[in-house]
Motif scaffolding. Structure first.
Motif, PDB file in Angstrom:
ATOM      1  N   LEU A   1       9.603 -39.570 -10.148  1.00 52.21           N
ATOM      2  CA  LEU A   1      10.316 -40.092 -10.833  1.00 52.21           C
ATOM      3  C   LEU A   1      10.043 -39.974 -12.782  1.00 52.21           C
ATOM      4  O   LEU A   1      10.670 -39.226 -13.454  1.00 52.21           O
ATOM      5  CB  LEU A   1      11.098 -41.448 -10.628  1.00 52.21           C
ATOM      6  N   PHE A   2       8.864 -40.043 -12.869  1.00 50.40           N
ATOM      7  CA  PHE A   2       8.596 -39.980 -14.658  1.00 50.40           C
ATOM      8  C   PHE A   2       8.041 -38.592 -14.816  1.00 50.40           C
ATOM      9  O   PHE A   2       8.578 -37.915 -15.751  1.00 50.40           O
ATOM     10  CB  PHE A   2       7.166 -41.192 -14.583  1.00 50.40           C
ATOM     11  N   GLY A   3       7.672 -37.833 -13.886  1.00 52.42           N
ATOM     12  CA  GLY A   3       7.771 -36.180 -13.989  1.00 52.42           C
ATOM     13  C   GLY A   3       9.133 -35.427 -13.804  1.00 52.42           C
ATOM     14  O   GLY A   3       9.205 -34.691 -15.373  1.00 52.42           O
ATOM     15  N   VAL A   4      10.390 -35.999 -13.421  1.00 57.27           N
ATOM     16  CA  VAL A   4      11.148 -35.587 -13.564  1.00 57.27           C
ATOM     17  C   VAL A   4      11.683 -36.091 -14.931  1.00 57.27           C
ATOM     18  O   VAL A   4      12.936 -35.185 -15.417  1.00 57.27           O
ATOM     19  CB  VAL A   4      12.219 -36.620 -12.479  1.00 57.27           C
ATOM     20  N   LEU A   5      11.575 -37.089 -15.781  1.00 52.23           N
ATOM     21  CA  LEU A   5      12.427 -37.645 -16.810  1.00 52.23           C
ATOM     22  C   LEU A   5      11.732 -36.740 -17.825  1.00 52.23           C
ATOM     23  O   LEU A   5      11.850 -37.044 -18.837  1.00 52.23           O
ATOM     24  CB  LEU A   5      12.178 -38.832 -16.945  1.00 52.23           C
ATOM     25  N   GLY A   6      10.317 -36.499 -17.344  1.00 49.83           N
ATOM     26  CA  GLY A   6       9.644 -36.452 -18.431  1.00 49.83           C
ATOM     27  C   GLY A   6       9.901 -34.950 -18.997  1.00 49.83           C
ATOM     28  O   GLY A   6      10.771 -34.480 -19.993  1.00 49.83           O
ATOM     29  N   ALA A   7      10.800 -34.067 -17.364  1.00 48.97           N
ATOM     30  CA  ALA A   7      11.484 -32.658 -17.606  1.00 48.97           C
ATOM     31  C   ALA A   7      12.465 -32.805 -18.378  1.00 48.97           C
ATOM     32  O   ALA A   7      13.314 -32.086 -19.417  1.00 48.97           O
ATOM     33  CB  ALA A   7      11.469 -32.215 -16.046  1.00 48.97           C
ATOM     34  N   VAL A   8      13.562 -33.702 -18.227  1.00 42.60           N
ATOM     35  CA  VAL A   8      15.032 -33.977 -18.384  1.00 42.60           C
ATOM     36  C   VAL A   8      14.544 -34.371 -20.272  1.00 42.60           C
ATOM     37  O   VAL A   8      14.881 -33.599 -21.350  1.00 42.60           O
ATOM     38  CB  VAL A   8      15.384 -35.084 -17.943  1.00 42.60           C
ATOM     39  N   ALA A   9      13.694 -34.901 -20.740  1.00 43.01           N
ATOM     40  CA  ALA A   9      13.039 -35.020 -22.401  1.00 43.01           C
ATOM     41  C   ALA A   9      13.115 -33.532 -22.466  1.00 43.01           C
ATOM     42  O   ALA A   9      12.964 -33.120 -23.746  1.00 43.01           O
ATOM     43  CB  ALA A   9      12.544 -35.935 -22.220  1.00 43.01           C
ATOM     44  N   THR A  10      12.740 -32.845 -22.599  1.00 39.61           N
ATOM     45  CA  THR A  10      11.919 -31.714 -22.245  1.00 39.61           C
ATOM     46  C   THR A  10      13.142 -30.880 -22.677  1.00 39.61           C
ATOM     47  O   THR A  10      13.087 -30.083 -23.219  1.00 39.61           O
ATOM     48  CB  THR A  10      10.713 -30.627 -21.877  1.00 39.61           C
ATOM     49  N   VAL A  11      13.616 -30.678 -21.805  1.00 41.60           N
ATOM     50  CA  VAL A  11      14.993 -30.221 -21.799  1.00 41.60           C
ATOM     51  C   VAL A  11      15.960 -30.188 -22.974  1.00 41.60           C
ATOM     52  O   VAL A  11      16.512 -29.172 -23.823  1.00 41.60           O
ATOM     53  CB  VAL A  11      15.481 -29.915 -20.477  1.00 41.60           C
TER      54      VAL A  11
END
Length: 400
Positions: free
Chosen positions: A379-389
């Motif tokens: 889940l936190f990996g997904v959130l990190g990707a969202v913030a990067t985008v």
């Protein structure tokens, strides 16, 4: 601030505090509902996400109404309606009734942000500072609501706790009616055209509003909303998995430290909201927005590591998340104000909160599905990707 700005702060901060009292108390109840109704994280996350989504889906209508009828009236209605919706939540005896009650709450909650933010943008002389105090007021509710909820759950059933939480809405509406200030533009204005004609006109004008810069800003806010909802909806349950936050027995009652770490994260957000608002008075708002997204990406990666190291690193990352997550809110609010015409601020904030709370509410469902079928680390990996985008979109906005 002059007297009028202080009046605007008092009225909007009161309503903002109430909104976040309810919004952020709900995650503390999710674990209770999962056990009470024998439901999975995916199901409860989707049901709760539907209520959260309506907050955003109703925002464009609120934006039209605030431009047409007046922000003050809508804000007062929102306060009373949120209390009524939460009272209905207390009567839920299953997932279906819970979902219906959450939709009622979401419908009235949707009225607040477009009306409140357009009131500030039109009526405040020191707009950035008023946005900052408005955000800090919201975080008073953000911190106090979950704390009171956690304390109530120690002594009464969840239905009673939720019923008691409905009461402050009616008190806040009464107090708000006694605050004096002069609203500029839109508020209290009569209109000769019908609401249907106004909505049709708004639909036609939306194409002009969604120019290149506003569209990119809209998507950036959508990504922030997804991060925000994906992080906070199940955070108490994720924290409860931490080996360093084991429940303890105190005076015959089991105390879950995860709930209080969650509340601490929300509490430091008060300072984050204020700092974010003041920052936009000193640096370009898009610069601050890029920095916020970049920091959120780093913290998303750091959280799973900190959770395995020990309680001090975990709490430190949580406090940093609280500051940055909430400090981003006044930043994007100023970004939107700078990329929309003054006479369309109500509509622009309506669409903004469609992105933030409507589409962004998918973060709750995504988090529930990920936690049901994978791990919190994923889940936190997904959130990190969202913030990067999101960081990439704001960099794009800076070039427009």
């Amino acid at each position: 601030m002059d007297a009028n700005d202080r009046g605007v702060v008092k009225f909007t901060a009161l309503a903002h505090a109430l909104f976040h009292t309810y919004e952020l108390s709900i995650p503390l109840l999710i674990g209770v509902w999962m056990a009470e109704f024998d439901a999975s994280a995916a199901l409860v996350g989707t049901v709760v996400g539907a209520g959260y989504a309506l907050v955003g889906l109703g925002a464009p209508v609120s934006g039209v109404l605030s431009d047409r009828l007046g922000s003050r009236q809508l804000i007062s209605l929102s306060m009373v309606g949120m209390g009524s919706g939460f009272a209905l939540v207390s009567l839920a005896d299953g997932v279906v009734v819970l979902g219906a009650a959450m939709l009622v709450w979401g419908a009235f909650a949707s009225l607040y942000h477009p009306a409140g933010l357009s009131l500030i943008s039109r009526s405040a002389e020191e707009r950035g500072t008023v946005f900052a105090y408005h955000g800090a007021g919201g975080n008073v509710g953000t911190a106090a609501g979950p704390l009171v909820t956690a304390l109530l759950l120690l002594s009464v059933d969840w239905q009673v706790a939720v019923g008691l939480l409905a009461v402050p809405a009616f008190v806040a509406a009464l107090l708000g009616s006694r605050v004096e200030f002069d609203a500029v533009g839109g508020d209290g204005a009569s209109a000769s055209t019908s609401l249907g004609a106004e909505l049709r006109q708004t639909a036609a004008e939306s194409r002009a509003l969604f120019g290149a810069a506003f569209t990119v800003a809209f998507v950036a806010v959508l990504l922030y909303g997804t991060y925000y909802r994906g992080l906070l909806t199940f955070l108490p349950d994720v924290l409860a998995e931490s080996p360093s936050l084991v429940p303890v027995d105190l005076f015959g009652r089991e105390i879950d430290p995860a709930q209080y770490v969650y509340t601490g994260l929300l509490t430091v957000g008060i300072g984050g909201q204020y700092a974010g608002g003041r920052l936009t008075d000193r640096v370009p708002s898009t610069t601050a927005f890029v920095a916020a997204f970049a920091t959120l990406a780093v913290l998303a990666v750091a959280f799973p590591v900190a959770r395995t190291v020990g309680v001090v690193p975990l709490v430190a990352v949580c406090l940093a998340l609280g500051v940055v997550v909430y400090g981003t809110a006044p930043i994007y609010q100023v970004v939107i104000a700078e990329h929309a015409a003054a006479d369309a601020h109500g509509r622009s904030y309506g669409f903004t909160y469609l992105a933030m709370f409507g589409v962004g509410a998918a973060g709750a469902s995504v988090a529930g599905v990920v936690l049901t079928h994978a791990t919190s680390g994923v889940l936190f990996g997904v959130l990190g990707a969202v913030a990067t985008v999101g960081c990439g979109f704001v960099l794009w906005l800076r070039r427009l």
